[in-house]
Design a protein around this motif. Structure first.
Motif, short mmCIF file in Angstrom:
data_model
loop_
_atom_site.label_atom_id
_atom_site.label_comp_id
_atom_site.label_asym_id
_atom_site.label_seq_id
_atom_site.Cartn_x
_atom_site.Cartn_y
_atom_site.Cartn_z
N ARG A 1 -2.77 10.00 -6.60
CA ARG A 1 -2.08 10.57 -7.77
C ARG A 1 -2.89 11.60 -8.53
NH1 ARG A 1 2.95 7.80 -9.10
NH2 ARG A 1 3.16 6.36 -7.37
N THR A 2 -4.25 11.54 -8.39
CA THR A 2 -5.07 12.43 -9.23
C THR A 2 -6.12 13.23 -8.46
OG1 THR A 2 -6.90 10.87 -9.66
CG2 THR A 2 -4.96 10.67 -11.06
N CYS B 1 -8.50 19.95 -24.14
CA CYS B 1 -8.93 20.43 -22.81
C CYS B 1 -8.95 21.95 -22.71
CB CYS B 1 -8.04 19.83 -21.73
SG CYS B 1 -8.01 18.04 -21.80
N VAL C 1 -8.28 5.69 -15.86
CA VAL C 1 -8.73 6.16 -14.55
C VAL C 1 -8.95 7.69 -14.54
CG1 VAL C 1 -7.51 4.30 -13.39
CG2 VAL C 1 -6.38 6.50 -13.64
N LEU C 2 -8.50 8.37 -15.62
CA LEU C 2 -8.45 9.83 -15.57
C LEU C 2 -9.68 10.55 -16.09
CD1 LEU C 2 -4.81 10.30 -16.95
CD2 LEU C 2 -5.52 10.31 -14.55
N MET D 1 -1.12 8.67 -24.11
CA MET D 1 -0.57 9.76 -23.30
C MET D 1 0.68 9.34 -22.53
SD MET D 1 -2.44 11.87 -20.26
CE MET D 1 -2.25 10.54 -19.10
N GLY E 1 1.96 10.38 -19.42
CA GLY E 1 1.43 11.15 -18.30
C GLY E 1 2.41 12.05 -17.59
N ASN E 2 3.58 11.51 -17.23
CA ASN E 2 4.49 12.37 -16.44
C ASN E 2 5.12 13.49 -17.26
OD1 ASN E 2 5.90 10.30 -17.60
ND2 ASN E 2 6.45 9.32 -15.66
N ALA F 1 -7.99 18.44 -14.42
CA ALA F 1 -7.29 17.24 -14.91
C ALA F 1 -6.77 16.40 -13.76
CB ALA F 1 -6.14 17.64 -15.84
N ASN F 2 -6.13 17.07 -12.81
CA ASN F 2 -5.42 16.34 -11.78
C ASN F 2 -5.18 17.30 -10.60
OD1 ASN F 2 -3.11 15.48 -10.21
ND2 ASN F 2 -2.69 13.99 -11.82
N ASN G 1 -11.46 14.03 -15.48
CA ASN G 1 -11.11 15.02 -16.50
C ASN G 1 -12.13 14.92 -17.64
OD1 ASN G 1 -10.01 16.43 -18.63
ND2 ASN G 1 -7.94 15.62 -18.38
N PHE H 1 -5.12 23.63 -20.01
CA PHE H 1 -4.03 23.05 -20.78
C PHE H 1 -4.54 21.75 -21.39
CE2 PHE H 1 -0.57 20.06 -21.28
CZ PHE H 1 0.37 20.83 -21.96
N GLY H 2 -4.15 21.46 -22.64
CA GLY H 2 -4.63 20.21 -23.23
C GLY H 2 -3.83 19.75 -24.42
N1 ACO Z 1 -3.13 2.21 -10.93
C1 ACO Z 1 -2.04 1.74 -10.31
N2 ACO Z 1 -0.79 1.96 -10.78
C2 ACO Z 1 -0.66 2.70 -11.90
C3 ACO Z 1 -1.78 3.22 -12.59
C4 ACO Z 1 -3.06 2.94 -12.07
N3 ACO Z 1 -4.19 3.40 -12.62
N4 ACO Z 1 -1.34 3.89 -13.65
C5 ACO Z 1 -0.02 3.84 -13.65
N5 ACO Z 1 0.40 3.10 -12.61
C6 ACO Z 1 1.76 2.77 -12.23
C7 ACO Z 1 2.73 2.89 -13.37
O1 ACO Z 1 2.71 1.71 -14.15
C8 ACO Z 1 4.05 3.09 -12.64
O2 ACO Z 1 4.50 1.84 -12.20
P1 ACO Z 1 6.06 1.46 -12.32
O3 ACO Z 1 6.78 2.47 -11.46
O4 ACO Z 1 6.09 0.07 -11.80
O5 ACO Z 1 6.39 1.58 -13.77
C9 ACO Z 1 3.65 3.89 -11.41
O6 ACO Z 1 2.23 3.72 -11.27
C10 ACO Z 1 3.97 5.38 -11.54
O7 ACO Z 1 3.54 5.82 -12.80
P2 ACO Z 1 3.72 7.30 -13.28
O8 ACO Z 1 3.17 7.44 -14.67
O9 ACO Z 1 5.12 7.77 -13.04
O10 ACO Z 1 2.77 8.03 -12.23
P3 ACO Z 1 2.55 9.57 -12.02
O11 ACO Z 1 2.84 9.91 -10.62
O12 ACO Z 1 3.20 10.39 -13.11
O13 ACO Z 1 0.98 9.69 -12.20
C11 ACO Z 1 -0.59 10.39 -13.85
C12 ACO Z 1 0.39 9.33 -13.43
C13 ACO Z 1 -1.71 10.47 -12.82
C14 ACO Z 1 -1.16 10.03 -15.21
C15 ACO Z 1 0.13 11.75 -13.90
O14 ACO Z 1 1.32 11.64 -14.62
C16 ACO Z 1 -0.70 12.80 -14.53
O15 ACO Z 1 -1.73 13.19 -14.00
N6 ACO Z 1 -0.24 13.37 -15.64
C17 ACO Z 1 -0.95 14.42 -16.29
C18 ACO Z 1 -1.73 13.78 -17.27
C19 ACO Z 1 -3.07 14.38 -17.39
O16 ACO Z 1 -3.65 14.97 -16.52
N7 ACO Z 1 -3.52 14.14 -18.56
C20 ACO Z 1 -4.77 14.55 -18.88
C21 ACO Z 1 -4.56 15.31 -20.01
S1 ACO Z 1 -3.93 16.89 -19.60
C22 ACO Z 1 -5.13 17.55 -20.14
O17 ACO Z 1 -6.11 17.63 -19.50
C23 ACO Z 1 -5.05 17.56 -21.49
#
Ligand code: ACO
Length: 316
Positions: free
Chosen positions: A37-38, A113, A156-157, A206, A208-209, A245-246, A273, A303-304
């Motif tokens: 995912r990341t 960020c 985890v991020l 956050m 996330g999606n 970030a990802n 990140n 982006f942040g």
């Molecule tokens: N381990 C295992 N499962 C997890 C974890 C984890 N660490 N975290 C979430 N899950 C589960 C969720 O509970 C969900 O389960 P469900 O379907 O039973 O409800 C499933 O995984 C999918 O969750 P989503 O949130 O839909 O997963 P997604 O594919 O969107 O990935 C992530 C999540 C990695 C956070 C992604 O949305 C992302 O990277 N978003 C951008 C956020 C980011 O980068 N933020 C940083 C800030 S941006 C910047 O830098 C400012």
């Protein structure tokens, strides 16, 4: 015309490594989930007692050494951070003291960020206006201290680290071509951390999606703004150094910009990140490993939280 040029880069990452396998022992997650995912495999965690300004000063000193100047020659220090040592003084003031940059003006910028490119933009203006001869621009963050280590959606991020550049005067075609900075505060709730609300702990919150979707659009828009202003396209870029970030956000953005994978510099697998530190940390690695060559065109893109977003075009 006077331009600003990056004359030195430096970075610092704390020694302690927290791997995805380590996280498996702390929360309900897996190395496979985090990697898929990341793209992140491990991140660094600051030692007890280690501060944002300690890390910033170390990265800053390395940048100053590469620039071949003395700390005393720095006129202005700008630290981009949302995890400062204290509410005040600014983290930059602590850095000024630690690196002995006598009487340098010092202040922080909070743009999450995007903070490093915001700081670079201000530093660029200070050089071009003649206000400063040398500016030290640093991104430094300790996100491990605002992370809820029981929340698998966020913990985890993120990771800790610092990166820095020295800006000096340039003439000719080398230097910072342009910077572009923006914000939109209406969606602040999608990504924030606060210690100022009643009963609040300073933990990242956050969605996330939601953040993912906005991030890809904003990163594309502000990168195109930079390219179009100079009559360029994604095909002209030698190195694309986005906020780390990802991996999926980076790949989606690069695809929209027509930048091939081999021109993207990515080190998020090792650091996660690191917010405002991520771009200068990646830039320093790319410079020191010899990947960035004289005359290369570099696109920085971030982006942040805020939301904030920003880009910069640099001719090396
Ligand atoms: N381990 C295992 N499962 C997890 C974890 C984890 N660490 N975290 C979430 N899950 C589960 C969720 O509970 C969900 O389960 P469900 O379907 O039973 O409800 C499933 O995984 C999918 O969750 P989503 O949130 O839909 O997963 P997604 O594919 O969107 O990935 C992530 C999540 C990695 C956070 C992604 O949305 C992302 O990277 N978003 C951008 C956020 C980011 O980068 N933020 C940083 C800030 S941006 C910047 O830098 C400012």
């Amino acid at each position: 015309m006077v331009k600003a040029r990056i004359t030195g880069t430096g970075s610092y990452a704390p020694k302690r490594i927290l791997s995805n396998r380590d996280l498996e022992k702390m929360i309900d997650t897996s190395d496979e989930w985090i990697t898929e995912r990341t793209g992140i495999k491990e991140r660094r965690i600051a030692a007890d007692g280690e501060t944002t300004s300690d890390m910033a000063a170390k990265a800053g000193k390395r940048a100053i050494e590469m620039a071949g100047i003395e700390p005393d020659e720095i006129d202005t220090i700008i630290v981009a951070t949302v995890t400062p040592d204290m509410d005040f003084p600014s983290t930059a003031c602590f850095v000024q003291h630690k690196i002995k940059a006598h009487k340098a003006a010092s202040f922080d910028i909070a743009a999450a960020c995007s903070g490093f490119i915001y700081a670079l933009s201000v530093g660029d203006s200070l050089i071009r206006s003649g206000n400063s001869r040398y500016v030290l621009v640093i991104g430094s963050e300790i996100f491990s201290r605002i992370t809820d280590w029981t929340d698998r959606n966020t913990c985890v991020l993120f990771g800790d680290g610092a990166g820095a550049v020295v800006l000096g005067k340039a003439t000719g075609h080398k230097g910072i071509i342009s910077t572009h900075i923006h914000s939109e505060g209406s969606s602040w709730k999608l990504l924030c951390a606060s210690s100022h609300e009643e009963n609040a702990k300073t933990f990242i919150r956050m969605q996330g999606n939601e953040v993912f979707k906005v991030a890809v659009r904003a990163l594309e828009e502000v990168a195109i703004e930079a390219l179009e202003q100079s009559g360029l396209t994604g095909g002209d870029i030698d190195w694309f150094i986005p906020h780390q970030a990802n991996e999926r956000i980076i790949q989606a953005t690069a695809k929209r910009l027509n930048v091939p994978m081999e021109k993207i510099y990515m080190n998020l697998q090792s650091y996660g990140n690191t917010s405002a530190a991520s771009i200068p940390l990646a830039l320093d690695e790319a410079v020191r490993s010899g990947k960035i060559k004289d005359g290369n065109l570099i696109l920085l893109d971030a982006f942040g939280g805020g939301f904030t977003w920003a880009s910069a075009l640099v001719r090396w």
